[in-house]
Design a protein around this motif. Structure first.
Motif, PDB file in Angstrom:
ATOM      1  N   ASP A 124       0.842  -1.206   0.000  1.00 21.92           N
ATOM      2  CA  ASP A 124       0.000   0.000   0.000  1.00 21.92           C
ATOM      3  C   ASP A 124       0.872   1.248   0.000  1.00 21.92           C
ATOM      4  O   ASP A 124       0.575   2.238  -0.687  1.00 21.92           O
ATOM      5  CB  ASP A 124      -0.908   0.011   1.230  1.00 21.92           C
ATOM      6  N   VAL A 141      -7.024   0.735  -3.257  1.00 21.20           N
ATOM      7  CA  VAL A 141      -6.460  -0.495  -2.697  1.00 21.20           C
ATOM      8  C   VAL A 141      -7.602  -1.463  -2.428  1.00 21.20           C
ATOM      9  O   VAL A 141      -8.683  -1.063  -1.991  1.00 21.20           O
ATOM     10  CB  VAL A 141      -5.648  -0.226  -1.416  1.00 21.20           C
ATOM     11  N   ILE A 181      -5.189   0.106   6.853  1.00 16.60           N
ATOM     12  CA  ILE A 181      -4.132   0.861   6.177  1.00 16.60           C
ATOM     13  C   ILE A 181      -3.067   1.229   7.199  1.00 16.60           C
ATOM     14  O   ILE A 181      -3.379   1.610   8.327  1.00 16.60           O
ATOM     15  CB  ILE A 181      -4.693   2.151   5.529  1.00 16.60           C
ATOM     16  N   THR A 185       1.206   5.077   4.876  1.00 12.72           N
ATOM     17  CA  THR A 185       0.627   5.155   3.534  1.00 12.72           C
ATOM     18  C   THR A 185      -0.071   6.491   3.299  1.00 12.72           C
ATOM     19  O   THR A 185      -0.147   6.976   2.159  1.00 12.72           O
ATOM     20  CB  THR A 185      -0.377   3.995   3.334  1.00 12.72           C
TER      21      THR A 185
END
Length: 344
Positions: A124, A141, A181, A185
């Motif tokens: 990611d 994603v 996440i 990122t």
């Protein structure tokens, strides 16, 4: 046909390279060896994806990102050298004449060509890096969850999908333990105001969550996050000479040297309390070093419970009956370090 043959020859070549590497004398640096071996998974998988896309009639270029995403040599958690990476990536991607470029996530290379990896959720992070450098319109994603939820459905009932959240909320949720996440990122996307779409590959038509600078949803649904497998360490002075200034600096330097990331910290006049991931070998070394100058006490098997947009009812829902070892509270976020609940 030539492209397909080249891709398949590429897989054979990668297997030959790995075989040659494994048959050679290994070194003593585990992190270095780890990066050299696990990187082949990304190289193989992207070669297979490129092969499939070619077979369906697409114009595809497979790119070895290690030659363009340049990092330092901190193996297993390398830092990106942004200036060099930006120059190489922009130049190489601009030269491609293909419809689709397929490349790897999570891996990079040093300036002298040694393979590195970018740490947890590195794929990611790679997408965010490329988006930043190439000024992408958006990043999508694909996960096994429908987006950001206000709680883990395996932990609490009544999970609600959050349609839109801000970059700041995404970082806070991720840092607190939400596994959708990784916090790192978000920064490259925030810097260029690039929206991040989180979608489910189990339900591709669902809306998912969009992370942006100005989310449209105005809601105050409490968000519950649990970070398990934690250890609470308290560092106290032997002579009450604590805590600010040089002592504070020395204590946290110890955490940095041993590669231990701090998840929560609270300081008082006579103690520093720190919550960290439970990594036994690193922690033993840290405690041994700190004990030379300080008194160190600790609690194993604890959890950090975070409630964002908290209210009394929400807090009661997750804390009632739990032994609280530490509490932190701001206007919108409250965190508790509690003993892990014993399973019946």
């Amino acid at each position: 046909e030539d492209e397909k043959n080249n891709l398949r020859k590429g897989i054979d070549r990668l297997f030959a390279l790995l075989t040659e590497y494994l048959e050679s004398k290994s070194g003593e640096d585990y992190d270095y060896e780890y990066d050299q071996v696990v990187s082949f998974g990304e190289l193989w998988s992207t070669t297979l994806v490129a092969d499939y896309l070619v077979s369906t009639g697409h114009s595809v270029e497979w790119l070895d990102i290690r030659n363009y995403l340049i990092t330092d040599d901190r193996y297993r958690d390398a830092d990106v050298l942004w200036s060099e990476s930006t120059s190489r990536i922009r130049s190489r991607f601009a030269r491609s004449e293909k419809e689709i470029i397929v490349t790897q996530g999570c891996i990079g290379g040093t300036a002298i060509g040694t393979t590195t990896t970018l740490g947890r959720e590195g794929s990611d992070y790679t997408a965010a890096i490329l988006a930043n450098i190439l000024d992408a319109e958006k990043v999508v994603v694909w996960k096994d969850v429908p987006g950001f939820l206000n709680c883990d459905p395996k932990w609490l009932d009544g999970a609600v999908r959050l349609g839109e959240i801000s970059y700041k909320e995404a970082v806070e949720m991720s840092f607190s333990g939400a596994k959708v996440i990784h916090p790192k990122t978000i920064k490259p996307l925030h810097n260029k105001n690039i929206p991040l779409y989180i979608r489910s590959f189990l339900d591709p038509l669902s809306e998912g969550t969009v992370v942006t600078s100005a989310p449209g949803d105005a809601y105050d649904i409490p968000v519950f996050i649990r970070k398990e497998n934690q250890m609470l360490i308290s560092v106290l002075p032997i002579d009450f000479s604590f805590v600010m200034g040089d002592n504070l600096s020395l204590v946290f330097h110890g955490f940095m040297v041993h590669g231990i990331k701090v998840n929560l910290v609270q300081a008082s006049a006579v103690s520093i309390n720190v919550c960290i991931d439970y990594e036994p070998q690193k922690i033993r070394n840290l405690i041994e070093e700190l004990s030379k100058e300080y008194k160190v006490i600790y609690n194993e098997d604890v959890e950090i419970i975070t409630v964002m947009r908290h209210n009394p009812e929400a807090v009661k829902k997750v804390i009632s009956g739990r032994e609280i070892l530490l509490e932190q509270k701001t206007r919108r976020v409250v965190r508790f370090v509690v003993r892990r609940e014993l399973q019946n």
